[in-house]
Design an enzyme around this catalytic site. Structure first.
Site, PDB file in Angstrom:
ATOM      1  N   LYS A   9      36.298 -29.223 -56.528  1.00 31.17           N
ATOM      2  CA  LYS A   9      35.976 -27.881 -57.004  1.00 31.17           C
ATOM      3  C   LYS A   9      37.030 -26.857 -56.570  1.00 31.17           C
ATOM      4  CE  LYS A   9      30.997 -28.694 -57.093  1.00 31.17           C
ATOM      5  NZ  LYS A   9      29.684 -28.217 -56.607  1.00 31.17           N
ATOM      6  N   PHE A  57      20.825 -20.161 -61.014  1.00 30.53           N
ATOM      7  CA  PHE A  57      22.195 -20.164 -60.497  1.00 30.53           C
ATOM      8  C   PHE A  57      23.251 -20.481 -61.564  1.00 30.53           C
ATOM      9  CE2 PHE A  57      20.426 -24.437 -59.774  1.00 30.53           C
ATOM     10  CZ  PHE A  57      21.369 -25.228 -60.428  1.00 30.53           C
ATOM     11  N   ARG A  85      28.210 -40.766 -53.932  1.00 32.37           N
ATOM     12  CA  ARG A  85      27.208 -39.820 -53.422  1.00 32.37           C
ATOM     13  C   ARG A  85      27.077 -39.956 -51.902  1.00 32.37           C
ATOM     14  NH1 ARG A  85      25.966 -35.967 -56.897  1.00 32.37           N
ATOM     15  NH2 ARG A  85      23.979 -35.651 -55.883  1.00 32.37           N
ATOM     16  N   THR A  91      24.321 -31.836 -50.756  1.00 32.14           N
ATOM     17  CA  THR A  91      24.849 -30.645 -51.421  1.00 32.14           C
ATOM     18  C   THR A  91      25.103 -29.521 -50.430  1.00 32.14           C
ATOM     19  OG1 THR A  91      23.672 -31.247 -53.443  1.00 32.14           O
ATOM     20  CG2 THR A  91      24.371 -28.952 -53.233  1.00 32.14           C
ATOM     21  N   ARG A 102      31.639 -33.331 -47.712  1.00 34.36           N
ATOM     22  CA  ARG A 102      31.079 -31.979 -47.632  1.00 34.36           C
ATOM     23  C   ARG A 102      30.935 -31.507 -46.190  1.00 34.36           C
ATOM     24  NH1 ARG A 102      27.033 -32.947 -52.681  1.00 34.36           N
ATOM     25  NH2 ARG A 102      28.440 -32.199 -54.303  1.00 34.36           N
ATOM     26  N   ASN A 112      31.005 -26.266 -52.280  1.00 29.37           N
ATOM     27  CA  ASN A 112      30.827 -27.478 -51.478  1.00 29.37           C
ATOM     28  C   ASN A 112      31.871 -28.559 -51.741  1.00 29.37           C
ATOM     29  OD1 ASN A 112      29.913 -28.411 -53.926  1.00 29.37           O
ATOM     30  ND2 ASN A 112      27.818 -28.778 -53.262  1.00 29.37           N
ATOM     31  N   HIS A 115      32.171 -32.433 -56.628  1.00 28.98           N
ATOM     32  CA  HIS A 115      31.050 -32.794 -57.504  1.00 28.98           C
ATOM     33  C   HIS A 115      31.071 -34.304 -57.650  1.00 28.98           C
ATOM     34  CE1 HIS A 115      28.561 -33.020 -61.179  1.00 28.98           C
ATOM     35  NE2 HIS A 115      29.465 -33.903 -61.589  1.00 28.98           N
TER      36      HIS A 115
END
EC number: 2.7.4.6
Length: 137
Positions: A9, A57, A85, A91, A102, A112, A115
């Protein structure tokens, strides 16, 4: 072998974590099938995240995801979605296990760092959003 889609991100790019994250991808046994460095338009961000369009959001997420460059990648390995994951963690970085991406690199629940697809079906959709068949190796 299965595939997953990952995105570094804008905060992950801005804070210069791309190299560390790509290195981690390889250390975790993923094959990189496709990799792109780009900036999403607001329209593309809205299309990519349309599944969240009714959520409060949504607009903030789309504005954030179009605020700077991202890195998009299609990856392959056994249990790709589940393994990625586990590698990225929760998250919310406050809840992410030590050593996860993260926990190491996220600024907040919103910024964070990365993705990751949440299912094989979504991985296929997300990969096809960013990559044409001849762009994957």
């Amino acid at each position: 072998m299965s595939r997953t889609f990952i995105m570094i991100k804008p905060d992950g790019v801005k804070n210069k974590h791309v190299g560390n994250i790509l290195s981690r991808i390889e250390k975790e046994g993923f094959k990189i099938l496709g990799l792109k460095y780009l900036k999403l338009s607001l329209e593309d961000a809205k299309q990519f995240y349309k599944v969240h369009s009714a959520r409060p959001f949504y607009n903030d997420l789309c504005n954030y995801m179009s605020s700077g460059p991202i890195v998009a990648a299609a990856l392959e390995r056994d249990n790709a979605v589940l393994h990625w994951r586990e590698v990225i963690g929760a998250t919310d970085p406050k809840e992410a296990a030590a050593g996860t991406i993260r926990a190491l690199y996220a600024e907040s629940k919103e910024a964070n760092a990365v993705h990751g697809s949440d299912s094989d079906d979504n991985a296929a959709l997300e990969i096809s959003f960013f990559f044409k068949g001849n762009e994957l190796f």
